[in-house]
Design an enzyme around this catalytic site. Structure first.
Site, PDB file in Angstrom:
ATOM      1  N   ALA A 165       0.831  -1.206   0.000  1.00  0.00           N
ATOM      2  CA  ALA A 165       0.000   0.000   0.000  1.00  0.00           C
ATOM      3  C   ALA A 165       0.863   1.253   0.000  1.00  0.00           C
ATOM      4  CB  ALA A 165      -0.946  -0.001   1.204  1.00  0.00           C
ATOM      5  N   ASP A 166       1.927   1.239   0.792  1.00  0.00           N
ATOM      6  CA  ASP A 166       2.876   2.357   0.781  1.00  0.00           C
ATOM      7  C   ASP A 166       3.466   2.563  -0.609  1.00  0.00           C
ATOM      8  OD1 ASP A 166       2.712   3.180   3.416  1.00  0.00           O
ATOM      9  OD2 ASP A 166       4.371   1.934   4.096  1.00  0.00           O
ATOM     10  N   LEU A 167       3.964   1.482  -1.178  1.00  0.00           N
ATOM     11  CA  LEU A 167       4.674   1.575  -2.452  1.00  0.00           C
ATOM     12  C   LEU A 167       3.750   2.017  -3.577  1.00  0.00           C
ATOM     13  CD1 LEU A 167       6.891  -1.635  -2.187  1.00  0.00           C
ATOM     14  CD2 LEU A 167       7.534   0.720  -1.676  1.00  0.00           C
ATOM     15  N   SER A 169       0.777   3.576  -3.390  1.00  0.00           N
ATOM     16  CA  SER A 169       0.277   4.941  -3.235  1.00  0.00           C
ATOM     17  C   SER A 169       1.333   5.943  -3.668  1.00  0.00           C
ATOM     18  CB  SER A 169      -0.163   5.205  -1.790  1.00  0.00           C
ATOM     19  OG  SER A 169       0.911   5.057  -0.882  1.00  0.00           O
TER      20      SER A 169
END
Length: 391
Positions: A165-167, A169
């Site tokens: 999700a971090d990557l 987004s």
């Protein structure tokens, strides 16, 4: 030769991973990305994103320059606004209310520089009932549905092994920024681009999400099997495991021929694609019995020669020992002033004729004085800001 984004100046207010991942996409293509950090004595987020000289931090902040600026100090905030006058992009991943409290939301920035593009990443969106909740990758994995389809059937929710999700987004925000910069060439005006960990995670669920929105089908855990395509999954051989990915009658014909299972393939459960889709266990058992009779290397060679996608399952050391990975040059050396030569993972995008920059992650505030001079600050102004602890 000028790099593709060398004319773009980015003010990087991000930390942890999603925001820095966004900015790194721009830095890797030559944008002048200025990492704005709090002075050491007022930084309350130390350690967020890993130790500065560790692999995580070095990977995500490469190809940037660094200045220190205390945005909580009135003079530090005023200095930031002066930087905005000449910048193209500002990127932040604060909680939505923080930038407004600091007075650096989009409207405030656009009043200073109408051409500015603001990229924002939050946990759950810029408004709505969860807007002020703290966001974290694993929370988004759970809320976005990924953990419900990851793992073996009946195992219960499982997180994936990367902060997806971090990557993603970060990647989506970078794409949005580039779109806004392209539009600015036509309109002369910037835009606010924002996404969130939750939005990115649901978007990455892709066909699994659409199985619900279109057909009201709730996807389940499928383990190492593909959720819809048969046969696709993990199989044991005489000396290890392989991934085999094949769907449709033509691929099935090639598998039958290569594995010499013509007789077994006559069974009603295997005779048609529809039958195989509803009899996955039977299909897998037939293939598994045959694949155990030879080595992984042999099957990978034979099946790929027949046009059936097949590959090994590597640990990370094996990944970088693979001859194709080495041919592609997916790691590259960087000379770090403290660590010496380190190897980082390059951007997966190739653009013939362009060599991406290879600069290590800067020390905190390493470029403060020269950057401020570039933006028109006199030595006396810099000294005064430092004396006031605004730098």
């Amino acid at each position: 030769m000028a790099l593709p984004l060398s004319h773009i100046k980015v003010l990087d207010l991000t930390r942890v991973r999603s925001g820095p991942t966004c900015v790194r996409q721009l830095a890797d293509w030559g944008a002048d990305c200025i990492k704005i950090e709090a002075p050491d004595e007022v930084d309350t987020g130390k350690g967020m994103g890993g130790a500065r000289n560790g692999p995580d931090y070095q990977h995500v902040h490469r190809n940037k320059r660094s200045i220190t600026l205390n945005l909580k100090h009135p003079q530090g905030l005023a200095a930031f606004r002066r930087l905005v006058e000449q910048a193209d992009v500002v990127v932040e991943n604060y909680r939505p209310d923080v930038k407004d409290r600091l007075g650096i939301g989009y409207d405030a920035l656009a009043a200073i520089n109408p051409r500015i593009v603001l990229g924002s990443i939050s946990g759950f969106g810029q408004d709505g009932p969860y807007a002020r909740r703290p966001g974290f990758d694993q929370i988004a994995q759970g809320m976005g549905g990924l953990m419900s389809v990851t793992g073996l059937p009946g195992q219960g929710p499982v997180r994936v092994g990367i902060p997806v999700a971090d990557l993603t987004s970060g990647l989506f925000c970078a794409i949005g920024i580039l779109i806004a910069l392209l539009e600015r060439e036509r309109t002369g005006k910037g835009r606010w681009v924002h996404t969130s960990l939750l939005e990115a995670m649901i978007a990455m669920m892709d066909f699994q999400a659409t199985r619900w929105t279109m057909a009201r089908e709730v996807p389940q855990q499928a383990g190492n099997d593909h959720p819809t395509t048969v046969p696709t999954g993990l199989f044991h051989t005489a000396d290890g495991v392989i991934n085999l990915a094949a769907g449709g009658d033509e691929m099935w014909r090639r598998i039958v021929e290569t594995l010499d299972i013509g007789a077994e393939a006559q069974a009603p459960e295997l005779a048609t694609e529809a039958a195989r889709s509803t009899n996955r266990a039977k299909v897998n058992a037939v293939l598994q019995s045959k694949l155990l009779q030879d080595t992984a290397e042999s099957w990978i060679e034979r099946l790929n020669k027949a046009g059936v996608p097949t590959g090994p399952v590597y640990s990370m050391d094996q990944v970088f020992a693979d001859r194709q990975v080495q041919h592609l040059g997916l790691s590259f050396p960087v000379q770090h002033p403290t660590l010496g030569e380190i190897n980082l993972v390059r951007t997966p995008i190739q653009m013939p004729g362009v060599t991406n920059p290879r600069r290590p992650t800067p020390d905190r505030g390493e470029h403060t004085d020269p950057i401020l001079a570039e933006f028109g600050f006199s030595p006396e102004e810099v000294a005064a800001l430092r004396a006031e602890k605004a730098l």
